[in-house]
Design an enzyme around this catalytic site. Structure first.
Site, short mmCIF file in Angstrom:
data_model
loop_
_atom_site.label_atom_id
_atom_site.label_comp_id
_atom_site.label_asym_id
_atom_site.label_seq_id
_atom_site.Cartn_x
_atom_site.Cartn_y
_atom_site.Cartn_z
N HIS A 245 0.93 -1.28 -0.05
CA HIS A 245 -0.07 -0.04 -0.08
C HIS A 245 0.79 1.24 -0.08
CE1 HIS A 245 -4.04 -1.86 0.09
NE2 HIS A 245 -3.28 -2.84 0.89
N THR A 246 2.19 1.01 -0.42
CA THR A 246 2.85 2.34 -0.43
C THR A 246 3.17 2.83 -1.85
OG1 THR A 246 4.79 0.57 -0.60
CG2 THR A 246 4.28 1.88 1.54
N ASP B 278 2.46 -3.97 -9.33
CA ASP B 278 1.99 -5.18 -9.92
C ASP B 278 2.63 -5.14 -11.34
OD1 ASP B 278 0.88 -5.51 -7.42
OD2 ASP B 278 -1.02 -5.82 -7.82
C1 GLA Z 1 -2.77 -4.52 -4.97
C2 GLA Z 1 -2.77 -3.22 -5.91
C3 GLA Z 1 -1.19 -2.63 -5.93
C4 GLA Z 1 -0.76 -2.17 -4.48
C5 GLA Z 1 -1.11 -3.41 -3.54
C6 GLA Z 1 -0.94 -3.43 -2.25
O1 GLA Z 1 -1.94 -5.54 -5.49
O2 GLA Z 1 -2.90 -3.55 -7.26
O3 GLA Z 1 -1.02 -1.40 -6.69
O4 GLA Z 1 -1.26 -1.37 -4.09
O5 GLA Z 1 -2.55 -3.96 -3.57
O6 GLA Z 1 0.56 -3.14 -1.94
#
Ligand code: GLA
Length: 390
Positions: free
Chosen positions: A39-40, A177
């Protein structure tokens, strides 16, 4: 022991069965697991994910008409996207909307419209926080570029895929991701600066195994909770007078004065950014005790400050860390269910996997899927010879 053919071989077989011919192009894109920094990314911060040895693959043949047709293993409906429609057309739904979004963003940014028919197979579990969406997006992106004989940079493809996810299925994800799935280096995790999009490979110690345990918990309404966290983080940044929380140090005095829950949300982001750098150093130094401490602190921060956990994730982490060979464990990805990741001494990994699975099953009544994975390279076109091998 025989193992099931992998996604690349299944996709190629699907194409052969339907057309009687070998595929002209085969592409693959891996799932990912995040070792540190959750979540960063949407706060312009730092993350340390790696691509895992589970792929989404597409095998295809070119077609004259400007249409993409994609059939997915185990799914009845065909994704059918006309490339002649407007760049912002929304004609598909469900999993096909990911396909449409990527194709339209690539067309809008310079990839020529070329039709193809493809067969898709995947070893990335859906909804387990292992980025099945990004794997699908990057597989489609590589397919479209390969058919058009075009090379685009991994970071460019990652940004188009993220835009597709925002604009079509409508998830307001960050860049982590897509960028790791597009650009990972084999044998390495990727230290990503989510503001500059710089990616620095960080070698994983060879004597450590990466173990991923799926709690089996799948949460509805994850998108709304995710978008709510994004809004809270943005609000906290505004109150602190900065563009993103990336610009705020963990000891900034104004942090303590934020109203709840923004204070705890901001504390998670600022402390997690620091843990990403510390964890990259701990990997380089093979410092087991630092790795364990940082994973524990990250897990706690996600559960208590960021509130994106569920009890099963905590039980799974406890089950892993109780194993003598386990160096550390934490929940991974968006949260609210899905997987934990553990680093485990390679010479004790068999016993650790059995021990953590049975401890988790004893406490929850659920039989978890556990996989020992390794860091693989990001999305690519596959040699035809490799596509025939299971
Ligand atoms: C999901 C989102 C990413 C990221 C993660 C938490 O996978 O697609 O962009 O924010 O949650 O780290």
């Amino acid at each position: 022991m025989t193992t099931a053919p992998r996604a690349v071989a299944r996709a190629a077989a699907g194409c052969r069965q339907a057309t009687g011919c070998d595929p002209e192009v085969v592409v693959r894109a891996p799932g990912r697991v995040n070792l540190m920094g959750d979540h960063t990314d949407y706060a312009g911060g730092f993350v340390l994910p790696m691509a895992i040895d589970a792929d989404t693959a597409i095998a295809l043949v070119r077609r004259a008409a400007p249409v993409v047709k994609l059939r997915s293993e185990g799914v009845d409906a065909l994704a059918r996207i006309s490339l002649a429609e407007a760049d912002d057309a929304h004609s598909a739904s469900g999993w096909a909307s990911y396909v449409e979004g990527v194709l339209r963003r690539l067309l809008a940014t310079g990839t020529p419209a070329r039709g193809w028919q493809g067969w898709l197979a995947s070893d990335v579990p859906i909804g387990a926080n292992l980025s099945s969406s990004a794997a699908l997006e990057l597989a489609v992106a590589h397919a479209a570029c390969a058919v058009a004989d075009q090379h685009r940079d991994p970071a460019d493809l990652a940004v188009r895929a993220m835009e597709a996810e925002h604009g079509w299925p409508g998830t307001q994800c960050g860049i982590m991701d897509q960028l790791v799935v597009a650009s990972a280096t084999a044998g390495h995790a990727a230290l990503i600066d989510c503001r500059s999009l710089a990616v620095t490979p960080v070698a994983l110690p060879e004597d450590l195994a990466v173990v991923v345990m799926d709690t089996g918990v799948r949460r509805e309404l994850t998108d709304s909770a995710y978008n709510q966290r994004r809004d809270e983080v943005q609000h906290a940044a505004e109150l602190l007078g900065v563009e993103t929380l990336r610009d705020v140090a963990v000891d900034t005095p104004g942090l303590g004065a934020l109203p709840e829950p923004l204070r705890r949300r901001a504390r998670h982001i600022t402390s997690e950014n620091g843990r990403v750098h510390a964890f990259a150093h701990a990997l380089a130094d093979s410092d087991r005790s630092a790795m364990g401490r940082l994973m524990r602190a990250s897990h706690r921060s996600l559960a208590e400050d960021y509130e994106v956990s569920v009890p099963e994730l905590g039980i799974a982490v406890d089950a892993a860390t109780a194993q003598p060979a386990c160096v550390g464990a934490r929940q991974t990805g968006g949260g609210f269910g899905g997987c934990i990741v553990a680093l485990v001494e390679r010479d004790g990994v068999g016993a650790a996997v059995r021990g953590m699975a049975s401890a988790y099953a004893d406490r929850t009544g659920r039989i978890p899927q556990v996989r020992v994975t390794r860091p693989v390279a990001g999305a690519s076109v596959v040699d035809q010879a490799d596509a025939s091998v299971g």
